[in-house]
Write an enzyme that holds these catalytic residues in place. Structure first.
Site, PDB file in Angstrom:
ATOM      1  N   PHE A 116       0.503 -20.419  10.617  1.00 11.64           N
ATOM      2  CA  PHE A 116       1.606 -20.038   9.744  1.00 11.64           C
ATOM      3  C   PHE A 116       2.827 -19.702  10.590  1.00 11.64           C
ATOM      4  CE2 PHE A 116       2.789 -18.852   5.440  1.00 11.64           C
ATOM      5  CZ  PHE A 116       1.852 -19.568   4.708  1.00 11.64           C
ATOM      6  N   GLN A 241      15.446 -12.814   2.418  1.00 11.71           N
ATOM      7  CA  GLN A 241      14.843 -14.019   3.009  1.00 11.71           C
ATOM      8  C   GLN A 241      15.006 -15.252   2.132  1.00 11.71           C
ATOM      9  OE1 GLN A 241      10.290 -14.644   3.616  1.00 11.71           O
ATOM     10  NE2 GLN A 241      11.195 -14.406   5.646  1.00 11.71           N
ATOM     11  N   HIS A 243      13.411 -18.832   1.748  1.00  7.47           N
ATOM     12  CA  HIS A 243      12.238 -19.610   2.161  1.00  7.47           C
ATOM     13  C   HIS A 243      12.678 -21.050   2.388  1.00  7.47           C
ATOM     14  CE1 HIS A 243       8.348 -21.551   2.174  1.00  7.47           C
ATOM     15  NE2 HIS A 243       7.751 -20.372   2.174  1.00  7.47           N
ATOM     16  N   LEU A 253       8.684 -22.789  -5.028  1.00  9.38           N
ATOM     17  CA  LEU A 253       8.142 -22.607  -3.688  1.00  9.38           C
ATOM     18  C   LEU A 253       7.110 -23.671  -3.316  1.00  9.38           C
ATOM     19  CD1 LEU A 253       7.883 -20.588  -1.255  1.00  9.38           C
ATOM     20  CD2 LEU A 253       5.999 -19.555  -2.508  1.00  9.38           C
ATOM     21  N   GLU A 256       4.621 -22.536   3.190  1.00  9.01           N
ATOM     22  CA  GLU A 256       4.702 -22.776   4.620  1.00  9.01           C
ATOM     23  C   GLU A 256       3.359 -23.294   5.139  1.00  9.01           C
ATOM     24  OE1 GLU A 256       6.773 -19.414   6.207  1.00  9.01           O
ATOM     25  OE2 GLU A 256       5.615 -19.496   8.049  1.00  9.01           O
ATOM     26  N   ARG A 287      10.831 -18.107   9.173  1.00  3.92           N
ATOM     27  CA  ARG A 287      11.572 -18.682   8.045  1.00  3.92           C
ATOM     28  C   ARG A 287      13.081 -18.629   8.204  1.00  3.92           C
ATOM     29  NH1 ARG A 287       7.686 -16.162   3.319  1.00  3.92           N
ATOM     30  NH2 ARG A 287       5.976 -17.619   3.704  1.00  3.92           N
ATOM     31  N   HIS A 354      13.976 -15.850  -1.674  1.00  7.53           N
ATOM     32  CA  HIS A 354      12.528 -15.642  -1.769  1.00  7.53           C
ATOM     33  C   HIS A 354      12.088 -14.182  -1.726  1.00  7.53           C
ATOM     34  CE1 HIS A 354       8.391 -16.807  -1.467  1.00  7.53           C
ATOM     35  NE2 HIS A 354       8.227 -16.279  -0.280  1.00  7.53           N
ATOM     36  N   ARG A 395      10.900 -11.240   7.277  1.00  8.90           N
ATOM     37  CA  ARG A 395       9.456 -11.129   7.128  1.00  8.90           C
ATOM     38  C   ARG A 395       8.773 -12.417   7.566  1.00  8.90           C
ATOM     39  NH1 ARG A 395       6.076 -12.955   3.435  1.00  8.90           N
ATOM     40  NH2 ARG A 395       7.490 -13.322   1.695  1.00  8.90           N
TER      41      ARG A 395
END
Lengths: 585, 259
Positions: A116, A241, A243, A253, A256, A287, A354, A395
Site C-alpha cells: 500500500f 487529503q 485520493h 473511490l 490504492e 497519496r 477524500h 494520512r
C-alpha cells in the site's frame, strides 16, 4: 421533548463509534446515536485494507510502520500517538479476526497482506506487504463485523437520530465539562435530550464541502461543526487529503490496493509518470505526492481524454483472475459508472477529495482538548472527526481503518471508565433551546435562498480554489465566496414544513455546518505559508520547518455584537524518535 | 456492459478508452409515488421533468428534483455508489439501488416510475420502516459463535474455506431482495432472503460453531421452507449475490444435517 439518561452516549455508528460501543457497553450503560442506520456509515466504503505489522508474508515490525506514518504525515504527525497506533495495530487486526471478520487468506490460512502507498520495509527501502484486507471490501467487512458484534452484545442504538448540539457546563473559571447532547429524531421531528456522563463524538468527516469527493452525501462534518459552535477548537483543518484515484468526473473511490496489486498510472502518452516523481516506490508513493503528480501531468498538457483532464489507471497487464479476486468491487464501479472494462481497458482517474486529517483535537486517550493541553472532562472523539494527530499533514492509506479501531477502542474504554467514576453534570436550564431555535428559524424562514444552490456554489469554489494546489489568490477568492454564501445562508428557507422525515430541514442544517468548516479550512490554508503533506501552496512550495512545523489550532471567537471570527494559534508537534528529513520516495 | 468509444493511447501496448460517451443532457420524466403521512390519506403519483445526462444515476436526478423543484421529496441516500444500501427503490417495477441505476439503462422516452420498496410499512415518499427487516436479520444470530479459548494469533482458515461463504459476505442490508419476495409480501413474518443470506454467511464459515442453532431457527414455520424459489431476490440483489442459491444451500444443510 423527551429526556434520556445514559452513562455513555456515542454519536455516530461508523467504525469508530461501534468499536467504542463494544467497549463502553460492557462497562457502562451506553446509547449509540446515529443519523443513519449503523451499516450505512461511510466506513463501509473503505476498500484496500488496514495496515498492521503482522509479518505474515514478509519481515515487518511496528517501528517501520511508525516511521512510515510519521514520514507520510510530512513530520506533522505526533510521534507518540503514531507509535501507539502502530503498536496496537497488530492486536486491532487480530481482534477483528476473532470477532469474525473474513479476511482474505494466505495459502497457509493466515491473514493475507498486500502493499500500500507509503508503507515500506526498513525506513523506505522498498514497498512492504502490510495491509490486511478482505478483497477490496475491507471497510465493508469491518463495518459489518462491528455491527454484528454490537447485535451480539445487545448494544442500544437510536437510528436516524441527528445530534445537533453538545451540552457543556461551565464553572466560574470557565472550565467546561460534559453533560449530554441534544438530538432530533428524523421519523417524528421530536427533540431528545440525552444526559450523559461521557460523550464520544465519532461522526466522521466533512468531504461534502467539495464537489468531487469520494465521501457520502451524509459526510457534512456535523460533529466538528457542533464542537466548533460550542467554542471548542479545531486542529489542522487545512490538511485535506485528495485520493489519487477517483473515477474521473465522478470522484468514486478506486482503492490504492489496485496499485498495491500492481496497477500503474499512465499519462496520455502512456508514460508511467510516477517513475519521475518517486523513483523508488513509484505508483506506491503516498497519496499527496501521487495526487500532485497527476495534477501536474494534466496542467502540463499530458492529461488524457477529450479535454485532457485526467490520467489512466492501468490494470490490463494483471491476470484477469487476480483482478476479479482481489479487486472485484472497483472493477464493477468502473464498469457501472464509466462503462470501462478494467481487465482490458485503461480506467480514467483523477484526484478526489477524500479525508480530513484535521478535526477536534484529542490526546492519545481520545479525550477532547479545549486548548493545547486542557482536557474537557467527559468528552471524547475518535476517527475522522478527531485529530490525535496520527496522520499529520497527510494520512497513509489504510491508516484510517486502523485509527478508528485503535482510537475507537481507546475512546470506548476511557469514556466508560470516566462514566463509572463520576457523577452526572447537571443539565443547563432548557437544554434544547439552541436546537429548537435552529430548527424554528429554518422552518419559519420565508427567505428566498435555496439550500441546493448555496451548497453547489460552495462546492464549486472549494474545488476550484482550495483543492490539491492553492495560492494566496485562490484562497482569498474561496474565503470571499464562502463569506458571501454564509450571508446568503441566513436567508435560506425550506419547502418541507412537516415533522415526519423532514430531510429538507436536515440538509439545511448540514449545509450550515459545511459552511462553517469550509471557512476554517480556507483560513488555515491561507495562514500556512508553506507546502506540507496534503497542503500544497504554489506560492510557497517548500516545507518550512522553522516557522510551520506546528499544528494549527483554530478558535471561534464571538464579539459583543455577536459577530464571529476565527483566531488561529499553534500547538507543538510531539517528536520522539524521528527528526524531520527531506521527504523523498 | 456498455459500448465505449475506444481510442489508442500512443506508447502503450493496449487499446485504451477515454470513456467518451454521450453526455448530451435530455429531459426525462420521473413518475414518483408520493406519500406524506401528515397530509395524504393515500399515496399518489406525481410527475417531475428533470434534465439529466444519460450516464447519470437516478439518484442524481432525484437529488436535482429535491434541490431545484420540491424540497419535500423524501428518500434515504448516503454513499451514492452502491455500498451503503440506503436507497433501495422500486424503479420501473424492479427493486434496485437508485445510485446504481443509470438513466440510459432505462427507457428514457417514457416516464420512469419510482416507488418505495414493498412489504414494509410506508412512512413517507420512498421511505419505509426498516425495523421489521432489521429484526429478522438479528433473529438469525448474525455473528460468529465460537467456544473454548481464543487463540493468541488469528484463527486459521484456508482460502478454499474462506471462499465457501464469500458471496454472502457481500450483503449490504439494503432489503432489495426481501422486499422483492412474493412470500414476504403476503406473509410479513417470513424471515426473508436477506436474513437467510446472513445466516448462510456464518453457517458456512469454518470458524463458526453456531450452525446447528441457526439451522433450527431457519427450520421453523417462517424459515427457509417458505421460499418458493422465485429467484426475484437473486435478480434484485445489487451486489450480485446468488441469493436463491444460498437459500438452497441452507435447505440442503437442513435436509442432510451437514454443512
Amino acid at each position: 421533548m423527551q429526556t434520556h439518561k445514559y452513562d455513555t452516549v456515542i454519536v455516530g455508528a461508523g467504525g469508530a463509534g461501534m468499536r467504542a460501543a463494544l467497549e463502553s457497553s460492557k462497562r457502562s450503560r451506553t446509547a449509540v446515536l446515529t443519523k443513519l442506520y449503523p451499516t450505512r456509515s461511510h466506513t463501509g466504503a473503505a476498500q484496500g485494507g488496514m495496515c498492521a505489522a503482522l509479518a505474515n508474508v514478509e519481515e515487518d515490525n511496528w517501528e517501520w510502520h511508525t516511521f512510515d506514518t510519521v514520514k507520510g504525515g510530512d513530520y506533522l504527525t505526533d510521534q507518540d500517538a503514531a507509535e501507539i497506533m502502530c503498536k496496537e495495530a497488530i492486536d486491532a487486526v487480530l481482534d477483528l479476526e476473532k470477532m469474525g471478520l473474513p479476511f482474505s487468506r494466505t495459502p497457509e490460512g493466515r491473514i493475507d497482506q498486500r502493499r500500500f502507498g507509503g508503507h515500506t520495509r526498513d525506513h523506505g527501502k522498498a514497498a512492504v506487504r502490510r495491509s490486511c484486507y478482505a478483497a477490496d471490501r475491507t471497510g465493508h467487512m469491518i463495518l459489518q463485523t462491528l455491527f454484528q458484534n454490537c447485535v451480539k452484545q445487545n448494544v442500544e442504538f437510536y437510528n436516524e437520530f441527528y445530534v445537533l448540539d453538545l451540552l457543556l457546563a461551565e464553572d466560574e473559571a470557565g472550565n467546561k465539562s460534559t453533560s449530554g447532547v441534544v438530538a432530533y429524531e428524523l421519523a417524528t421531528g421530536e427533540i431528545h435530550v440525552f444526559q450523559a456522563k461521557s460523550v464520544i463524538f465519532a461522526t466522521g468527516g466533512f468531504g461534502k464541502v467539495f464537489k468531487t469527493t469520494s465521501n457520502a452525501h451524509t459526510l457534512t462534518g456535523d460533529g466538528m461543526g457542533i464542537a466548533w459552535r460550542r467554542g471548542l477548537p479545531l486542529e489542522d483543518m487545512e490538511f485535506y487529503q485528495f485520493h489519487p484515484t477517483g473515477l474521473a468526473g465522478l470522484g468514486i473511490l478506486l482503492t490504492e490496493g489496485a496499485r498495491g496489486e500492481g496497477g500503474i498510472l499512465r499519462n496520455a502518452d502512456g508514460e508511467r509518470f510516477m517513475e519521475r516523481y518517486a523513483p523508488t516506490i513509484k505508483d506506491l508513493a503516498p497519496r499527496d505526492i501521487v495526487a500532485r503528480s497527476m495534477v501536474l501531468e494534466v496542467l502540463e498538457g499530458r492529461g488524457a481524454g477529450p479535454n485532457k483532464d485526467y490520467v489512466y489507471l492501468d490494470l490490463t497487464h494483471l491476470p484477469a483472475e487476480q483482478i476479479e479476486e482481489k479487486l472485484p468491487d472497483i472493477t464493477e464501479f468502473a464498469r457501472t459508472y464509466l462503462g470501462v472494462e478494467p481487465t482490458t481497458e485503461l480506467v480514467p482517474v483523477y484526484p478526489t477529495a477524500h479525508y480530513a486529517m484535521g478535526g477536534i483535537p484529542t490526546n492519545v486517550e481520545a479525550e477532547v482538548l479545549s486548548d493545547n493541553t486542557t482536557v474537557v472532562p467527559g468528552l471524547y472523539a475518535a476517527g475522522e472527526v478527531a485529530c490525535v494527530s496520527v496522520h499529520g499533514s497527510n494520512r497513509l492509506g489504510t491508516n484510517s481503518l486502523l485509527d478508528i479501531n485503535v482510537f475507537g477502542r481507546r475512546a470506548g474504554i476511557a469514556a466508560a471508565e470516566y462514566a463509572t467514576t463520576h457523577d452526572f453534570v447537571e443539565l443547563p436550564e432548557a437544554p434544547e433551546t439552541t436546537v429548537v431555535e435552529l430548527i424554528e428559524r429554518l422552518r419559519d424562514s420565508s427567505g428566498t435562498e435555496r439550500v441546493g444552490a448555496i451548497r453547489a456554489e460552495m462546492q464549486e469554489t472549494m474545488d476550484a480554489n482550495a483543492g490539491v494546489y492553492r495560492t494566496e489568490e485562490t484562497l482569498k477568492q474561496a474565503l470571499a465566496d464562502i463569506k458571501g454564501l454564509q450571508k446568503r445562508y441566513l436567508d435560506v428557507s425550506i419547502q418541507d414544513k412537516g415533522k415526519r422525515y423532514n430531510t429538507d430541514l436536515l440538509e439545511a442544517i448540514e449545509l450550515g455546518f459545511l459552511l462553517d468548516l469550509a471557512e476554517v479550512l480556507v483560513v488555515g490554508a491561507q495562514n500556512r505559508k508553506e507546502s506540507r503533506g496534503g497542503h500544497a501552496r504554489e506560492d510557497f512550495q517548500a516545507r518550512d520547518d522553522e516557522n510551520y512545523m506546528k499544528h494549527t489550532m483554530a478558535y471561534r471567537e464571538v464579539d459583543a455584537k455577536g459577530e464571529h471570527s476565527i483566531r488561529l494559534g499553534y500547538k507543538p508537534v510531539v517528536v520522539t524518535r524521528y527528526q524531520p528529513m527531506e521527504r523523498k520516495y | 456492459m456498455t459500448a465505449v468509444v475506444e481510442e489508442t493511447a500512443p506508447g502503450t501496448g493496449h487499446g485504451s478508452t477515454a470513456a467518451e460517451r454521450d453526455h448530451t443532457p435530455i429531459v426525462i420524466t420521473l413518475r414518483i409515488r408520493r406519500f406524506n403521512p401528515e397530509t395524504d390519506a393515500e399515496p399518489y403519483w406525481q410527475d417531475f421533468k428533470v434534465e439529466a445526462d444519460p450516464t447519470e444515476r437516478i439518484l442524481t436526478a432525484m437529488m436535482k428534483i429535491k434541490a431545484e423543484q420540491d424540497g419535500s421529496l423524501t428518500f434515504r441516500r448516503s454513499c451514492a455508489h452502491g455500498i451503503c444500501g440506503s436507497d433501495a427503490m422500486r424503479i420501473n417495477g424492479r427493486n434496485r439501488l437508485a445510485c446504481k441505476t443509470l438513466v440510459k439503462d432505462l427507457d428514457m422516452a417514457k416516464p420512469i416510475t419510482v416507488e418505495a420498496i414493498k412489504g414494509l410499512k410506508l412512512e413517507k415518499d420512498l421511505v419505509v420502516d426498516m425495523d421489521p427487516f432489521m429484526q429478522a436479520y438479528k433473529d438469525v444470530m448474525p455473528f460468529l459463535i465460537t467456544s473454548g479459548n481464543e487463540p493468541t494469533r488469528e484463527r486459521l482458515q484456508s482460502p478454499e474455506d474462506r471462499e465457501r461463504f464469500d458471496d454472502t459476505t457481500k450483503c449490504i442490508l439494503c432489503a432489495a431482495c426481501t422486499t422483492s419476495c412474493p412470500v414476504f409480501w403476503s406473509d410479513g413474518q417470513y424471515f426473508g432472503p436477506a436474513a437467510i443470506v446472513n445466516a448462510h454467511r456464518f453457517i458456512f464459515d469454518s470458524r463458526d460453531e453456531g450452525a446447528e442453532e441457526r439451522l433450527e431457527i431457519l427450520n421453523e414455520k417462517e424459515g427457509v421452507w417458505r421460499c418458493r424459489t422465485t429467484f426475484n431476490c437473486t435478480e434484485a440483489c445489487p451486489r450480485g449475490i446468488e441469493v436463491t442459491k444460498a437459500i438452497q444451500e441452507v435447505k440442503r444443510a437442513l435436509i442432510f444435517r451437514r454443512v
